[in-house]
Motif scaffolding. Structure first.
Motif, PDB file in Angstrom:
ATOM      1  N   ASP A 163       6.600   0.199  -3.256  1.00 48.84           N
ATOM      2  CA  ASP A 163       6.317   0.820  -4.546  1.00 48.84           C
ATOM      3  C   ASP A 163       6.723  -0.156  -5.643  1.00 48.84           C
ATOM      4  OD1 ASP A 163       6.123   2.400  -6.795  1.00 48.84           O
ATOM      5  OD2 ASP A 163       7.008   4.173  -5.849  1.00 48.84           O
ATOM      6  N   VAL A 164       5.817  -1.074  -5.959  1.00 47.38           N
ATOM      7  CA  VAL A 164       6.143  -2.121  -6.926  1.00 47.38           C
ATOM      8  C   VAL A 164       6.515  -1.550  -8.290  1.00 47.38           C
ATOM      9  CG1 VAL A 164       5.214  -4.106  -8.179  1.00 47.38           C
ATOM     10  CG2 VAL A 164       4.860  -3.922  -5.713  1.00 47.38           C
ATOM     11  N   PRO A 165       5.796  -0.562  -8.831  1.00 46.77           N
ATOM     12  CA  PRO A 165       6.196  -0.009 -10.138  1.00 46.77           C
ATOM     13  C   PRO A 165       7.610   0.568 -10.126  1.00 46.77           C
ATOM     14  CG  PRO A 165       3.939   0.607  -9.644  1.00 46.77           C
ATOM     15  CD  PRO A 165       4.489  -0.017  -8.403  1.00 46.77           C
ATOM     16  N   TYR A 166       7.968   1.285  -9.063  1.00 49.87           N
ATOM     17  CA  TYR A 166       9.322   1.854  -8.967  1.00 49.87           C
ATOM     18  C   TYR A 166      10.355   0.728  -8.913  1.00 49.87           C
ATOM     19  CZ  TYR A 166      12.869   5.314  -7.529  1.00 49.87           C
ATOM     20  OH  TYR A 166      13.973   6.141  -7.470  1.00 49.87           O
ATOM     21  N   ALA A 167      10.068  -0.281  -8.095  1.00 47.27           N
ATOM     22  CA  ALA A 167      10.991  -1.402  -7.976  1.00 47.27           C
ATOM     23  C   ALA A 167      11.138  -2.130  -9.306  1.00 47.27           C
ATOM     24  CB  ALA A 167      10.499  -2.365  -6.891  1.00 47.27           C
ATOM     25  N   LYS A 168      10.026  -2.348 -10.001  1.00 44.14           N
ATOM     26  CA  LYS A 168      10.080  -3.049 -11.277  1.00 44.14           C
ATOM     27  C   LYS A 168      10.913  -2.276 -12.286  1.00 44.14           C
ATOM     28  CE  LYS A 168       7.235  -5.015 -14.965  1.00 44.14           C
ATOM     29  NZ  LYS A 168       5.863  -5.266 -15.462  1.00 44.14           N
ATOM     30  N   ASP A 169      10.686  -0.969 -12.352  1.00 40.94           N
ATOM     31  CA  ASP A 169      11.437  -0.141 -13.296  1.00 40.94           C
ATOM     32  C   ASP A 169      12.925  -0.180 -12.981  1.00 40.94           C
ATOM     33  OD1 ASP A 169      11.906   1.549 -15.372  1.00 40.94           O
ATOM     34  OD2 ASP A 169      10.729   3.230 -14.600  1.00 40.94           O
ATOM     35  N   ALA A 219      -2.815  -7.764   4.677  1.00 43.14           N
ATOM     36  CA  ALA A 219      -2.682  -8.738   3.588  1.00 43.14           C
ATOM     37  C   ALA A 219      -2.152  -8.080   2.323  1.00 43.14           C
ATOM     38  CB  ALA A 219      -4.027  -9.402   3.321  1.00 43.14           C
ATOM     39  N   TRP A 220      -2.585  -6.836   2.059  1.00 43.12           N
ATOM     40  CA  TRP A 220      -2.103  -6.145   0.866  1.00 43.12           C
ATOM     41  C   TRP A 220      -0.588  -5.997   0.898  1.00 43.12           C
ATOM     42  CZ3 TRP A 220       0.773  -1.767   0.046  1.00 43.12           C
ATOM     43  CH2 TRP A 220       0.824  -1.295  -1.274  1.00 43.12           C
ATOM     44  N   THR A 221      -0.047  -5.645   2.081  1.00 45.56           N
ATOM     45  CA  THR A 221       1.399  -5.462   2.211  1.00 45.56           C
ATOM     46  C   THR A 221       2.144  -6.714   1.780  1.00 45.56           C
ATOM     47  OG1 THR A 221       1.162  -3.879   4.012  1.00 45.56           O
ATOM     48  CG2 THR A 221       3.268  -5.025   3.845  1.00 45.56           C
ATOM     49  N   TYR A 222       1.716  -7.856   2.320  1.00 42.61           N
ATOM     50  CA  TYR A 222       2.450  -9.078   2.008  1.00 42.61           C
ATOM     51  C   TYR A 222       2.153  -9.582   0.595  1.00 42.61           C
ATOM     52  CZ  TYR A 222       4.345  -8.980   6.626  1.00 42.61           C
ATOM     53  OH  TYR A 222       5.049  -8.593   7.744  1.00 42.61           O
ATOM     54  N   GLY A 223       1.036  -9.188   0.025  1.00 41.13           N
ATOM     55  CA  GLY A 223       0.804  -9.458  -1.385  1.00 41.13           C
ATOM     56  C   GLY A 223       1.803  -8.701  -2.248  1.00 41.13           C
ATOM     57  N   GLN A 224       2.065  -7.436  -1.882  1.00 41.25           N
ATOM     58  CA  GLN A 224       3.063  -6.648  -2.608  1.00 41.25           C
ATOM     59  C   GLN A 224       4.469  -7.208  -2.404  1.00 41.25           C
ATOM     60  OE1 GLN A 224       0.466  -5.319  -4.300  1.00 41.25           O
ATOM     61  NE2 GLN A 224       1.864  -3.612  -4.622  1.00 41.25           N
ATOM     62  N   VAL A 225       4.742  -7.708  -1.204  1.00 43.10           N
ATOM     63  CA  VAL A 225       6.038  -8.329  -0.936  1.00 43.10           C
ATOM     64  C   VAL A 225       6.273  -9.500  -1.883  1.00 43.10           C
ATOM     65  CG1 VAL A 225       7.294  -9.743   0.748  1.00 43.10           C
ATOM     66  CG2 VAL A 225       6.250  -7.583   1.458  1.00 43.10           C
ATOM     67  N   GLU A 226       5.246 -10.310  -2.094  1.00 45.94           N
ATOM     68  CA  GLU A 226       5.399 -11.442  -3.014  1.00 45.94           C
ATOM     69  C   GLU A 226       5.623 -10.965  -4.449  1.00 45.94           C
ATOM     70  OE1 GLU A 226       5.921 -14.576  -2.107  1.00 45.94           O
ATOM     71  OE2 GLU A 226       5.897 -13.602  -0.130  1.00 45.94           O
ATOM     72  N   GLY A 284       8.505 -15.238   9.750  1.00 48.53           N
ATOM     73  CA  GLY A 284       7.749 -16.397   9.294  1.00 48.53           C
ATOM     74  C   GLY A 284       7.707 -16.531   7.787  1.00 48.53           C
ATOM     75  N   ARG A 285       8.013 -15.437   7.083  1.00 46.58           N
ATOM     76  CA  ARG A 285       8.080 -15.454   5.621  1.00 46.58           C
ATOM     77  C   ARG A 285       9.527 -15.470   5.115  1.00 46.58           C
ATOM     78  NH1 ARG A 285       3.369 -12.791   7.019  1.00 46.58           N
ATOM     79  NH2 ARG A 285       1.576 -13.146   5.655  1.00 46.58           N
ATOM     80  N   ASP A 286      10.452 -15.753   6.028  1.00 49.13           N
ATOM     81  CA  ASP A 286      11.879 -15.838   5.698  1.00 49.13           C
ATOM     82  C   ASP A 286      12.415 -14.511   5.167  1.00 49.13           C
ATOM     83  OD1 ASP A 286      14.279 -17.165   5.714  1.00 49.13           O
ATOM     84  OD2 ASP A 286      14.018 -18.076   3.742  1.00 49.13           O
ATOM     85  N   ILE A 287      12.013 -13.422   5.820  1.00 46.88           N
ATOM     86  CA  ILE A 287      12.483 -12.091   5.459  1.00 46.88           C
ATOM     87  C   ILE A 287      13.309 -11.551   6.618  1.00 46.88           C
ATOM     88  CG2 ILE A 287      11.818  -9.729   4.864  1.00 46.88           C
ATOM     89  CD1 ILE A 287       9.109 -10.885   3.916  1.00 46.88           C
ATOM     90  N   SER A 288      14.573 -11.213   6.371  1.00 49.45           N
ATOM     91  CA  SER A 288      15.328 -10.529   7.416  1.00 49.45           C
ATOM     92  C   SER A 288      14.657  -9.185   7.658  1.00 49.45           C
ATOM     93  CB  SER A 288      16.795 -10.364   7.031  1.00 49.45           C
ATOM     94  OG  SER A 288      16.950  -9.541   5.907  1.00 49.45           O
ATOM     95  N   THR A 289      14.582  -8.768   8.923  1.00 47.14           N
ATOM     96  CA  THR A 289      13.688  -7.667   9.268  1.00 47.14           C
ATOM     97  C   THR A 289      14.322  -6.719  10.282  1.00 47.14           C
ATOM     98  OG1 THR A 289      11.446  -7.167  10.055  1.00 47.14           O
ATOM     99  CG2 THR A 289      12.542  -9.050  11.063  1.00 47.14           C
TER     100      THR A 289
END
Length: 636
Positions: free
Chosen positions: A377-383, A412-419, A474-479
């Motif tokens: 939830d990018v908007p929630y995270a941004k706020d 692809a959408w998921t990792y676009g939001q991650v970025e 592979g994207r250096d994200i602890s998971t």
């Protein structure tokens, strides 16, 4: 429950003893030996039905078996075995035309054992009236087998007892020299395609969490605060998995059932035991507490505590919690669970985060503190991040976690939001990290929770988990993998566990996903780092995902490759693919199937190098990760 695979690379085809008539011989099974009977019976003290072999003769045996079709491919057989005594010899065999090729047995002197050729190999003691979760990986192509008991590899590379190039039957028996009773359940055989004529080198060697040391792989152990899982039941599997961190929910309501009285015993035992197994607890501060009016929700989707009395009690519990567990090796904390999905206004969550994080910092200045949201939830995270920065409190945030659930683990959408999340963190809370804090897939259709509306099997679960984990690493994200064990919510089960459970939450058996994650844990410790922007090409030009890594020091590489742009399939059909890596670093490349753990040599005719450009021919690629890796970085 009995599960037999009908053909190579197929999903499991199931049939279970639970639906068979009491006193009957299971469909597809034959009984021989003449020393007694083999029928479906109810296990004493339970409602579970299993195959009972009862030998009443000291001059004849009793045997029960079923055929799965002759195959020269690798056979993976799982089953549970239980003896009613320690004074009879009972066992399970994988048979070929020449007789028993692989045997796992319980002796009349209380020992578990197998064979390496004709030599008996001791596997330790066993106890009467206890189920043992046994897995056999048998390879007719090399006439060798590996044995696992309760998730632990006990022996590998054992020579077959009898010669032969095919297997076709699984059989259980009680020997003729003794009277006794054996119980067999959850018989599951699957057949894995061999990798052409490429030499088999071995299987990835599991490493415990203590042996791994540090990694970015986390295993979820959530809902213990609500008793939806049983820590004591899954604890033996925890360290053996190899993940070095576990996510736990702190359980205010479970700890303080009476106002002002804390009962820490339940959590002390979990934290201390996990650390003793080499697994570091990551504690989440949640949920609310019904002992207080306005105390907040006590489970998934619960609201924050709101009354003055409840908030004061929350403060006291947080302070006491941090004070207690900072001395038990806990350094990482997470504040609440999925506030956005609970409908908690971002302003309220921000204030609550600041309130709680300030208490943590006061008691443990070096603490690592995570905020979070569910989904992406990018908007929630941004706020949240912007409000935190506006209040001058961004220094309280060391990390931000998210919970993505998509049928396609490569979405692809998921990792676009991650970025986008990474960009927001860099903007508002520089130095904080991003963590995938909870994610998994069910292992059967109709499961409770996220993705439960789709058809799943243990095979598609395994592939999904592997693809998601390697995408993150592979994207250096602890998971984090959700979860170690199936979760028993009131009246419903969330089957995302790596361990299948009984109705009482004890462990039934380790699913294929458990062994696959065990392979990831062994291969990808923190000395293996991602290579962003890795150059590659493929022919045919299929929908591939490639994630590259390098071992620190010599820089030898591990490159993961898989196909698929959707939910994983229920078949393992491979496609011969040519791959070119423009900046490779391999000395002796091998092929690893992460799902099965099998390691094969890549013949010299199938690879070449010019400078840093490596070309690999006819790599068998499918919708589960395979690795092209330098032999020096693979433990097998």
């Amino acid at each position: 429950m009995s599960v037999i695979a009908a053909s190579p690379a197929s999903a499991d085809v199931s049939g279970d003893f639970d639906t068979a008539a009491l006193g009957s011989t299971p469909s597809g099974w034959t009984v021989s030996g003449g020393g007694g009977d083999a029928t479906v019976q109810q296990v004493p003290g339970t409602v579970d039905r299993s195959l009972r072999l009862r030998d009443t003769s000291t001059t004849a045996s009793v045997l029960a078996g079923t055929a799965f079709g002759s195959t020269s491919s690798t056979v993976v057989a799982g089953f549970r075995l239980r003896a009613a005594q320690t004074s009879a010899t009972i066992g399970v065999h994988l048979d070929g035309n020449a007789g028993h090729s692989v045997t796992v047995a319980m002796s009349a002197d209380g020992r578990l054992y197998t064979y390496d050729g004709t030599r008996r190999v001791d596997l330790g003691t066993y106890t009467a009236d206890r189920w043992y979760d046994i897995r056999v990986v048998a390879r007719p192509s090399t006439a060798t087998a590996d044995i696992y008991i309760d998730g632990e590899r006990k022996a590998d590379g054992l020579a077959f007892r009898t010669s032969g190039t095919a297997l076709g039957r699984i059989e259980a028996g009680v020997s003729k020299a003794h009277t006794g009773t054996a119980w067999v359940d959850d018989v599951r055989t699957t057949v894995e395609n061999n990798t052409g004529n490429w030499p088999y080198l071995g299987a990835v060697a599991p490493r415990t969490a203590q042996q791994v040391g540090t990694s970015d792989l986390i295993i979820g152990a959530e809902t213990l605060d609500r008793d939806y899982t049983n820590y004591r039941a899954f604890a033996p599997y925890l360290g053996r998995l190899g993940a070095t961190t576990t996510r736990l929910q702190g359980g205010w309501g479970k700890t303080e059932k009476t106002k002002g009285v804390y009962d820490w015993d339940w959590l002390d035992r979990i934290v201390d035991d996990a650390r003793g197994r080499g697994v570091k607890p990551w504690l989440q501060l949640s949920y609310g507490n019904a002992a207080y009016p306005g105390g907040g929700g006590s489970g998934l989707g619960g609201q924050l505590p709101s009354s003055a009395e409840a908030l004061d009690a929350w403060d006291a519990w947080v302070t006491a919690m941090v004070k207690r567990y900072k001395n038990r090796g806990v350094t990482e904390w997470e504040i609440w669970n999925e506030p956005n999905l609970a409908g908690i206004p971002v302003a309220d969550y921000t204030d609550f985060f600041i309130r709680t994080a300030t208490l943590i910092r006061a008691e443990q200045p070096s603490a690592v503190i995570y905020g979070q949201e569910a989904g992406i939830d990018v908007p929630y995270a941004k706020d949240f991040l912007a409000r935190l920065a506006e209040k001058g409190k961004a220094d309280l945030l060391d990390g931000f976690t998210y919970h993505p659930y998509n049928a396609n683990p490569d979405d692809a959408w998921t990792y676009g939001q991650v970025e986008k999340l990474r960009g927001l963190i860099a903007q508002y809370a520089p130095g904080a990290v991003l963590r995938q804090g909870e994610n998994g897939a069910p292992s059967w259709p109709g499961s409770f929770g996220a993705l439960g509306d789709l058809d799943w099997t243990e095979l598609s679960q395994t592939k999904w988990v592997l693809r998601r984990v390697l995408n993150d690493l592979g994207r250096d994200i602890s998971t984090s993998v959700f979860s170690i064990s199936d979760l028993h919510y009131p009246g419903k089960i969330n089957s995302k566990g790596l361990l299948q459970t009984n109705t009482d939450k004890t462990i039934r058996y380790a699913k294929p996903s458990y062994y696959a994650v065990q392979n990831v844990a062994s291969l990808f410790d923190r000395t293996v780092r991602p290579l962003p922007g890795y150059g590659w090409s493929a022919s045919p030009d299929a929908s591939l995902t490639v994630q590259a890594f390098a071992k620190q020091g010599a820089g030898r590489q591990i490159v993961g490759v898989w196909s698929g742009a959707a939910k994983p399939s229920e078949v393992n059909t491979t496609r011969a693919t040519d791959l070119t890596f423009t900046d490779g670093n391999f000395d002796d490349p091998v092929l690893v199937d992460v799902r099965t753990g099998a390691v094969h040599d890549i013949p010299a005719a199938n690879w070449s190098v010019q400078g840093g450009k490596y070309t690999f021919k006819d790599i068998p690629v499918y919708d589960s990760p395979v690795l092209i890796a330098d032999r020096s970085v693979i433990k097998f």
